[in-house]
Design a protein around this motif. Structure first.
Motif, PDB file in Angstrom:
ATOM      1  N   ALA B 135       0.841  -1.203   0.000  1.00  0.00           N
ATOM      2  CA  ALA B 135       0.000   0.000   0.000  1.00  0.00           C
ATOM      3  C   ALA B 135       0.874   1.251   0.000  1.00  0.00           C
ATOM      4  O   ALA B 135       1.807   1.361   0.803  1.00  0.00           O
ATOM      5  CB  ALA B 135      -0.906  -0.004   1.232  1.00  0.00           C
ATOM      6  N   PRO B 136       0.592   2.197  -0.878  1.00  0.00           N
ATOM      7  CA  PRO B 136       1.362   3.455  -0.862  1.00  0.00           C
ATOM      8  C   PRO B 136       1.184   4.174   0.475  1.00  0.00           C
ATOM      9  O   PRO B 136       0.103   4.162   1.050  1.00  0.00           O
ATOM     10  CB  PRO B 136       0.720   4.267  -2.002  1.00  0.00           C
ATOM     11  N   GLY B 137       2.250   4.767   0.967  1.00  0.00           N
ATOM     12  CA  GLY B 137       2.153   5.581   2.174  1.00  0.00           C
ATOM     13  C   GLY B 137       2.174   4.805   3.472  1.00  0.00           C
ATOM     14  O   GLY B 137       2.066   5.400   4.548  1.00  0.00           O
ATOM     15  N   GLU B 138       2.355   3.504   3.390  1.00  0.00           N
ATOM     16  CA  GLU B 138       2.373   2.688   4.600  1.00  0.00           C
ATOM     17  C   GLU B 138       3.632   2.995   5.421  1.00  0.00           C
ATOM     18  O   GLU B 138       4.697   3.215   4.849  1.00  0.00           O
ATOM     19  CB  GLU B 138       2.386   1.236   4.140  1.00  0.00           C
ATOM     20  N   ILE B 139       3.525   2.977   6.756  1.00  0.00           N
ATOM     21  CA  ILE B 139       4.693   3.208   7.619  1.00  0.00           C
ATOM     22  C   ILE B 139       5.751   2.127   7.368  1.00  0.00           C
ATOM     23  O   ILE B 139       6.913   2.408   7.124  1.00  0.00           O
ATOM     24  CB  ILE B 139       4.282   3.175   9.110  1.00  0.00           C
ATOM     25  N   GLU B 140       5.351   0.896   7.469  1.00  0.00           N
ATOM     26  CA  GLU B 140       6.166  -0.249   7.057  1.00  0.00           C
ATOM     27  C   GLU B 140       5.257  -1.468   7.029  1.00  0.00           C
ATOM     28  O   GLU B 140       4.087  -1.385   7.402  1.00  0.00           O
ATOM     29  CB  GLU B 140       7.368  -0.481   7.973  1.00  0.00           C
ATOM     30  N   ASN B 192       7.185   8.127  15.808  1.00  0.00           N
ATOM     31  CA  ASN B 192       7.151   9.250  16.747  1.00  0.00           C
ATOM     32  C   ASN B 192       7.970  10.410  16.189  1.00  0.00           C
ATOM     33  O   ASN B 192       8.516  10.333  15.074  1.00  0.00           O
ATOM     34  CB  ASN B 192       7.612   8.825  18.146  1.00  0.00           C
ATOM     35  N   GLU B 193       8.090  11.467  16.982  1.00  0.00           N
ATOM     36  CA  GLU B 193       8.781  12.670  16.484  1.00  0.00           C
ATOM     37  C   GLU B 193      10.255  12.403  16.206  1.00  0.00           C
ATOM     38  O   GLU B 193      10.895  13.102  15.435  1.00  0.00           O
ATOM     39  CB  GLU B 193       8.596  13.843  17.466  1.00  0.00           C
ATOM     40  N   LYS B 194      10.808  11.331  16.830  1.00  0.00           N
ATOM     41  CA  LYS B 194      12.213  10.984  16.554  1.00  0.00           C
ATOM     42  C   LYS B 194      12.347  10.080  15.338  1.00  0.00           C
ATOM     43  O   LYS B 194      13.435   9.643  14.993  1.00  0.00           O
ATOM     44  CB  LYS B 194      12.802  10.248  17.767  1.00  0.00           C
ATOM     45  N   GLY B 195      11.215   9.739  14.743  1.00  0.00           N
ATOM     46  CA  GLY B 195      11.252   8.858  13.579  1.00  0.00           C
ATOM     47  C   GLY B 195      11.302   7.390  13.942  1.00  0.00           C
ATOM     48  O   GLY B 195      11.556   6.531  13.093  1.00  0.00           O
ATOM     49  N   GLU B 196      11.073   7.089  15.217  1.00  0.00           N
ATOM     50  CA  GLU B 196      11.112   5.685  15.648  1.00  0.00           C
ATOM     51  C   GLU B 196       9.762   5.018  15.391  1.00  0.00           C
ATOM     52  O   GLU B 196       8.711   5.656  15.531  1.00  0.00           O
ATOM     53  CB  GLU B 196      11.435   5.594  17.140  1.00  0.00           C
ATOM     54  N   ARG B 224      10.017  -1.930  20.179  1.00  0.00           N
ATOM     55  CA  ARG B 224      10.758  -2.920  20.991  1.00  0.00           C
ATOM     56  C   ARG B 224       9.971  -3.333  22.237  1.00  0.00           C
ATOM     57  O   ARG B 224      10.263  -4.340  22.858  1.00  0.00           O
ATOM     58  CB  ARG B 224      12.120  -2.367  21.408  1.00  0.00           C
ATOM     59  N   ASP B 225       8.972  -2.512  22.609  1.00  0.00           N
ATOM     60  CA  ASP B 225       8.208  -2.784  23.833  1.00  0.00           C
ATOM     61  C   ASP B 225       6.832  -3.391  23.563  1.00  0.00           C
ATOM     62  O   ASP B 225       6.052  -3.596  24.506  1.00  0.00           O
ATOM     63  CB  ASP B 225       8.005  -1.479  24.622  1.00  0.00           C
ATOM     64  N   ILE B 226       6.527  -3.664  22.321  1.00  0.00           N
ATOM     65  CA  ILE B 226       5.131  -4.011  22.027  1.00  0.00           C
ATOM     66  C   ILE B 226       4.726  -5.354  22.648  1.00  0.00           C
ATOM     67  O   ILE B 226       3.593  -5.517  23.110  1.00  0.00           O
ATOM     68  CB  ILE B 226       4.833  -3.964  20.502  1.00  0.00           C
ATOM     69  N   LEU B 227       5.653  -6.316  22.673  1.00  0.00           N
ATOM     70  CA  LEU B 227       5.270  -7.613  23.270  1.00  0.00           C
ATOM     71  C   LEU B 227       4.997  -7.468  24.767  1.00  0.00           C
ATOM     72  O   LEU B 227       4.032  -8.031  25.293  1.00  0.00           O
ATOM     73  CB  LEU B 227       6.363  -8.662  23.051  1.00  0.00           C
ATOM     74  N   SER B 228       5.839  -6.712  25.447  1.00  0.00           N
ATOM     75  CA  SER B 228       5.625  -6.562  26.893  1.00  0.00           C
ATOM     76  C   SER B 228       4.348  -5.779  27.157  1.00  0.00           C
ATOM     77  O   SER B 228       3.626  -6.067  28.120  1.00  0.00           O
ATOM     78  CB  SER B 228       6.821  -5.894  27.566  1.00  0.00           C
ATOM     79  N   TYR B 229       4.042  -4.818  26.296  1.00  0.00           N
ATOM     80  CA  TYR B 229       2.823  -4.033  26.525  1.00  0.00           C
ATOM     81  C   TYR B 229       1.576  -4.893  26.283  1.00  0.00           C
ATOM     82  O   TYR B 229       0.621  -4.860  27.056  1.00  0.00           O
ATOM     83  CB  TYR B 229       2.807  -2.774  25.646  1.00  0.00           C
ATOM     84  N   ILE B 230       1.606  -5.674  25.209  1.00  0.00           N
ATOM     85  CA  ILE B 230       0.476  -6.583  24.947  1.00  0.00           C
ATOM     86  C   ILE B 230       0.340  -7.574  26.103  1.00  0.00           C
ATOM     87  O   ILE B 230      -0.756  -7.870  26.580  1.00  0.00           O
ATOM     88  CB  ILE B 230       0.679  -7.327  23.603  1.00  0.00           C
TER      89      ILE B 230
END
Lengths: 105, 551
Positions: B135-140, B192-196, B224-230
């Motif tokens: 898809a065009p414009g996708e973050i990744e 985010n604003e840092k491009g992360e 990097r934190d998504i698994l712990s947050y889920i």
């Protein structure tokens, strides 16, 4: 149609049968008077009051290897003795889906 | 495409052997149905009206051609020659025999397909945007993260006996094609604003008898934190989710009853303990998963090839192209949506022959890849524009070129009372009749984007709450009655529809929908105003008046 999975109290208002799905292949079957299962509704044992229904259901539940999920379903019995399903759900279970293309066996 | 590693292959193969033994013991009577039920459900096997139903997972909606052929094989050898694509990137077979299921599972395992966690109170198939990676414009590509979560949650002991089933969807585009706001957890990839790279996390969405739109619980969680947050969310759910009442057991009820602020505080507290644990994801892990996704070697192709220019003279081709072909992120390529909604047919069904033929076309025109969307359609994600005319002709021969994507006949419908043991009313015949009423493409095009969703009971597998027009079948005095809602939507502006009035009988549904549509055509300010926008502007009343004035 209210799902018979929610069937908690046995209270029947007319002629009924016990129906289930055969364990090994899942097809629709009916409990017979000969204490076995048949895919032919005309061979189903008919019960007409709660005590008969409870007894037939208990016997059916005990046959856990033969069929699964037995429940009491209403039927209509014609003057000629022909047994017909008592609601749309049971009609669909007996005669198949109502949607044409996908209905072929 | 994603290539399974040895761990996954072993897991899938061992699961087949395990299930074969379980089925053998069930058929011999060694296991009772009560004992066996949880085991079959953990392998996607339900009991429906006519037979067992077998639900197979298509993780994040991505299929290789050998996998699609394997599904066709199962449909042909073990079922009745067709399969049904669901609203959660699964496929269901409706007539499978228990005694043959281990063989079917084994045949699927050879191409890395399984049915683990497609039912039961565990983490279900992680779904994503069917246009992921193209898809065009996708973050990744959101499938990288979908796969990470799939690996972490598959057979995870802490998530195997949740209060109730749990569904996660991920998107990486502004336009949400994955319906993340109606999932237990919805994840939107953002920077985010840092491009992360990270996620906006939503929680507590869901439909069923108590529908809720998901709420944002955290605006940014680093990747990097998504698994712990889920995991923190799931731990709070596991601890406080109700197990005493199946109708109140989903996380949406917990979030609603606690309130998002209190729920969020509980999650933060849990997260504090596990955030810097082994659940933190190394870049290497992400890169390893990323490396196992292969992408086509795209050619450098012109934006407007001669083949496409010449084909534009064919009016039928142009109708299909404008409807079913979407822009691709790579110049010279397109994403082609394949409607599984031919006029008069059950929504989402595909025959074994169609699946085989489509696999051939995907090999020829789409680098061997097929996608499955929650709208019960398929897609070819990498079609060179020069190939569009030839592809269209081939699809048309297969009955797969109905140009109705996102139009009124592109109906989402659950199996309903024709198949489902939970249903109160039929869904598919309603859909079939509606497609016949609006079969004229010029009319459907005049109406424009309009999503109809149909469910045959309050469990809402047809997502009727979020249909622009929603149709819910219920039972009243032994008859099928249908409640009509309007104004729902499942995208980034997700909303629940509002009831327009008393329920109507089976035979009246199509007439009522025609009235609703006629009212819209009369009320819209201009042709570009979509149905959903007219409803938003005017509310339910004018539609209600039109429908019930003469009834």
């Amino acid at each position: 149609m209210t799902s018979p999975l929610e069937q908690k109290k046995i209270k029947i208002a007319g002629p009924s049968v016990v129906t289930a799905n055969r364990t090994w292949d899942g097809i629709v079957v009916y409990r017979t008077a000969a204490k076995s299962w048949s895919a032919d509704l005309s061979e189903a044992a008919i019960v007409r009051n709660s005590d008969e229904a409870k007894a037939l259901l208990a016997e059916s539940v005990a046959d856990d290897v033969g069929a699964i999920g037995p429940y009491i379903a209403p039927v209509q019995v014609g003057a000629d003795g022909k047994i017909e399903p008592g609601n749309l759900r049971e009609q669909i279970r007996l005669t198949g889906v109502t949607i044409g293309q996908s209905a072929q066996a | 495409m994603y290539a399974y590693d040895e761990i996954d292959r072993t897991l899938v193969n061992e699961r087949v052997s395990e299930f074969r033994d379980q089925v053998k013991r069930r058929l011999s009577g060694e296991l009772t149905e009560d004992e066996f039920k949880i085991l079959r459900l953990q392998n996607g096997v339900y009991l429906q009206l006519h037979a067992y139903m077998f639900r197979v997972a298509i993780p994040y909606g991505t299929l290789a051609t050998d996998q699609l052929r394997a599904l066709a094989h199962v449909a042909r050898k073990y079922d009745r020659g067709y399969g049904h694509f669901t609203t959660r990137q699964n496929i269901q077979f409706n007539w499978i025999k228990l005694a043959e299921l281990p063989d079917a599972l084994e045949d699927l395992s050879k191409v890395g397909i399984h049915a683990m966690q497609t039912s039961g109170n565990n983490m279900r198939n992680v779904t994503s945007d069917q246009w992921a990676g193209v898809a065009p414009g996708e973050i990744e590509d959101p499938r990288i993260w979908s796969e990470l979560i799939r690996q972490h949650t598959t057979l995870h002991p802490e998530f195997s006996f949740l209060p109730r089933k749990f569904k996660i969807a991920i998107t990486a585009s502004d336009h949400d094609r994955a319906a993340i706001k109606i999932h237990d957890i919805g994840l939107k990839l953002i920077k985010n604003e840092k491009g992360e790279t990270g996620f906006e996390v939503l929680v507590g969405g869901g439909l069923g008898r108590t529908p809720f739109i998901g709420k944002t619980i955290k605006h940014f969680v680093h990747g990097r934190d998504i698994l712990s947050y889920i995991e923190a969310i799931l731990r709070v759910y596991n601890q406080y989710g109700r197990r005493d009442n199946i109708y109140k057991a989903r996380i949406k009820i917990l979030v609603h009853e606690l309130g998002i602020e209190k729920f969020s505080r509980e999650v933060e507290e849990e997260w504090r303990h596990i955030r810097n644990s082994s659940l933190q994801i190394d870049d290497e892990v992400i890169e390893d998963i990323r490396s196992r996704f292969t992408y086509p070697n795209y050619e450098k192709l012109p934006h407007m090839p001669d083949e496409l220019r010449q084909a534009a003279a064919d009016a039928d081709f142009e109708v299909w192209r404008k409807n079913s072909v979407a822009p691709h992120k790579v110049q010279g390529y397109s994403i082609v949506t394949i409607s599984l909604k031919p006029i008069g047919a059950p929504p989402g069904d595909a025959t074994a022959d169609q699946m085989d033929a489509l696999a051939d076309l995907a090999d020829k025109y789409s680098f061997g890849e097929i996608r499955v969307g929650h709208e019960q359609n398929l897609a070819l994600p990498h079609v060179a524009k020069r190939d569009l005319p030839a592809l269209w002709k081939a699809l048309d021969k297969l009955g797969l070129a109905t140009p109705n994507v996102n139009l009124i006949t592109d109906i989402i419908a659950c199996p309903g009372l024709d198949y489902c043991s939970l249903a109160n009313a039929r869904s598919i015949p309603i859909a079939q009749e509606l497609t016949r009423r609006f079969a004229n493409h010029e009319l459907a095009n005049l109406i424009g984007r309009l999503h109809i969703n149909i469910s045959g009971c309050i469990n809402a597998c047809g997502h009727h709450h979020v249909g622009h027009i929603g149709i819910l079948g219920v039972e009243k005095n032994g008859e099928e009655v249908y409640q009509i809602t309007i104004g729902g939507r499942a995208d980034e502006s997700a909303a629940l529809g509002n009831l327009i009035g008393p329920g109507v009988k089976f035979d009246e549904v199509a007439d009522v929908i025609e009235d609703v549509v006629e009212a819209y055509l009369a009320l819209r300010e201009r042709p570009e105003e979509l149905f959903i926008d007219t409803v938003k502007r005017l509310g339910v009343e004018p539609f209600k008046e039109r429908v019930y004035a003469t009834r």
